[in-house]
Design an enzyme around this catalytic site. Sequence first.
Site, PDB file in Angstrom:
ATOM      1  N   LYS A   1       4.064  -3.302   2.115  1.00 20.15           N
ATOM      2  CA  LYS A   1       2.597  -3.350   2.084  1.00 20.15           C
ATOM      3  C   LYS A   1       2.019  -4.189   3.216  1.00 20.15           C
ATOM      4  O   LYS A   1       0.935  -3.877   3.702  1.00 20.15           O
ATOM      5  CB  LYS A   1       2.053  -3.740   0.710  1.00 20.15           C
ATOM      6  CG  LYS A   1       2.327  -5.149   0.275  1.00 20.15           C
ATOM      7  CD  LYS A   1       1.749  -5.368  -1.100  1.00 20.15           C
ATOM      8  CE  LYS A   1       2.219  -6.644  -1.768  1.00 20.15           C
ATOM      9  NZ  LYS A   1       2.932  -7.653  -1.008  1.00 20.15           N
TER      10      LYS A   1
ATOM     11  N   ARG B   1      15.597  -8.903   5.374  1.00 16.88           N
ATOM     12  CA  ARG B   1      14.460  -9.551   6.049  1.00 16.88           C
ATOM     13  C   ARG B   1      14.667 -11.047   6.270  1.00 16.88           C
ATOM     14  O   ARG B   1      14.104 -11.636   7.174  1.00 16.88           O
ATOM     15  CB  ARG B   1      13.222  -9.295   5.192  1.00 16.88           C
ATOM     16  CG  ARG B   1      11.925  -9.659   5.808  1.00 16.88           C
ATOM     17  CD  ARG B   1      10.788  -9.056   5.034  1.00 16.88           C
ATOM     18  NE  ARG B   1      10.708  -9.564   3.679  1.00 16.88           N
ATOM     19  CZ  ARG B   1       9.657  -9.365   2.884  1.00 16.88           C
ATOM     20  NH1 ARG B   1       8.641  -8.659   3.313  1.00 16.88           N
ATOM     21  NH2 ARG B   1       9.638  -9.858   1.675  1.00 16.88           N
TER      22      ARG B   1
HETATM   23  P1  AMP Z   1       3.835 -12.402  -0.202  1.00 15.31           P
HETATM   24  O1  AMP Z   1       4.068 -12.583   1.247  1.00 15.31           O
HETATM   25  O2  AMP Z   1       2.594 -11.622  -0.515  1.00 15.31           O
HETATM   26  O3  AMP Z   1       5.033 -11.840  -0.927  1.00 15.31           O
HETATM   27  O4  AMP Z   1       3.576 -13.856  -0.821  1.00 15.31           O
HETATM   28  C1  AMP Z   1       4.552 -14.881  -0.709  1.00 15.31           C
HETATM   29  C2  AMP Z   1       4.346 -15.906  -1.816  1.00 15.31           C
HETATM   30  O5  AMP Z   1       3.049 -16.494  -1.706  1.00 15.31           O
HETATM   31  C3  AMP Z   1       4.401 -15.336  -3.230  1.00 15.31           C
HETATM   32  O6  AMP Z   1       5.724 -15.229  -3.722  1.00 15.31           O
HETATM   33  C4  AMP Z   1       3.581 -16.380  -3.990  1.00 15.31           C
HETATM   34  O7  AMP Z   1       4.333 -17.563  -4.214  1.00 15.31           O
HETATM   35  C5  AMP Z   1       2.481 -16.720  -2.989  1.00 15.31           C
HETATM   36  N1  AMP Z   1       1.312 -15.831  -3.142  1.00 15.31           N
HETATM   37  C6  AMP Z   1       0.816 -14.945  -2.214  1.00 15.31           C
HETATM   38  N2  AMP Z   1      -0.246 -14.292  -2.692  1.00 15.31           N
HETATM   39  C7  AMP Z   1      -0.453 -14.768  -3.944  1.00 15.31           C
HETATM   40  C8  AMP Z   1      -1.394 -14.480  -4.972  1.00 15.31           C
HETATM   41  N3  AMP Z   1      -2.337 -13.546  -4.823  1.00 15.31           N
HETATM   42  N4  AMP Z   1      -1.285 -15.180  -6.140  1.00 15.31           N
HETATM   43  C9  AMP Z   1      -0.350 -16.112  -6.318  1.00 15.31           C
HETATM   44  N5  AMP Z   1       0.582 -16.417  -5.410  1.00 15.31           N
HETATM   45  C10 AMP Z   1       0.537 -15.759  -4.226  1.00 15.31           C
END
Ligand code: AMP
Length: 196
Positions: free
Chosen positions: A24, A138
């Site tokens: 995504k 990754r």
């Molecule tokens: P991502 O890169 O979107 O997978 O986000 C990495 C990490 O950031 C996640 O595993 C969460 O710990 C935190 N995180 C990112 N977006 C959110 C969100 N909308 N709500 C809560 N934690 C988030």
Amino acid sequence: MIAATDSRAIEMRLVLLGAPGSGKGTQAAILAERLGVPAVSTGAMLREAVANGSALGRRVEAVMSAGELVDDETMAEVVRERLSRSDAGPGFVLDGYPRTRGQADTLSGILSDQGCELDAVIHIEVPEQELVARALARKRADDQEPVIRQRLAVYRNRTQPLIDYYQRRSELREVDGYQTIEEVAAAIQSALEVKA
Ligand code: AMP
């Protein structure tokens, strides 16, 4: 094809939903570029805060490296501030937000305060086995196998229910994410064109 011209963005407020490893982030960047609106990745914003050692970064670091979710109140502040910046005026592609029902409600509140609403929620679907393989390849700091499995479990329990929620509101567009990057990008384009 939906694409921004040189000077004018296409007004669209979109959410990309998908498990960690669904692609995504990549698709949000491609789509945002085409529309001429910013890709807003909450994960990238939080990683940057951690790297900068800001107060926000220090607050979220441990939660992130455990593969858990940052609390909804903190995320509401981060997203409200980001979406109030002028570059997000014409629209945005949200990547990684909302991830809980509470966050979905917060987002709809932020948008209604701005007098607008979401145009569509795109769900990128990828089989779980492929998600684990991609995440391992990754090698990000929070991409150790137990953490990946934890992040997938958190996704299933907290974020998957949003798919039903947005489906009931007729905002959901399903896209098969088990294809090449270009094929997924094309599928997203046609999902937006057909029903937009
Ligand atoms: P991502 O890169 O979107 O997978 O986000 C990495 C990490 O950031 C996640 O595993 C969460 O710990 C935190 N995180 C990112 N977006 C959110 C969100 N909308 N709500 C809560 N934690 C988030």
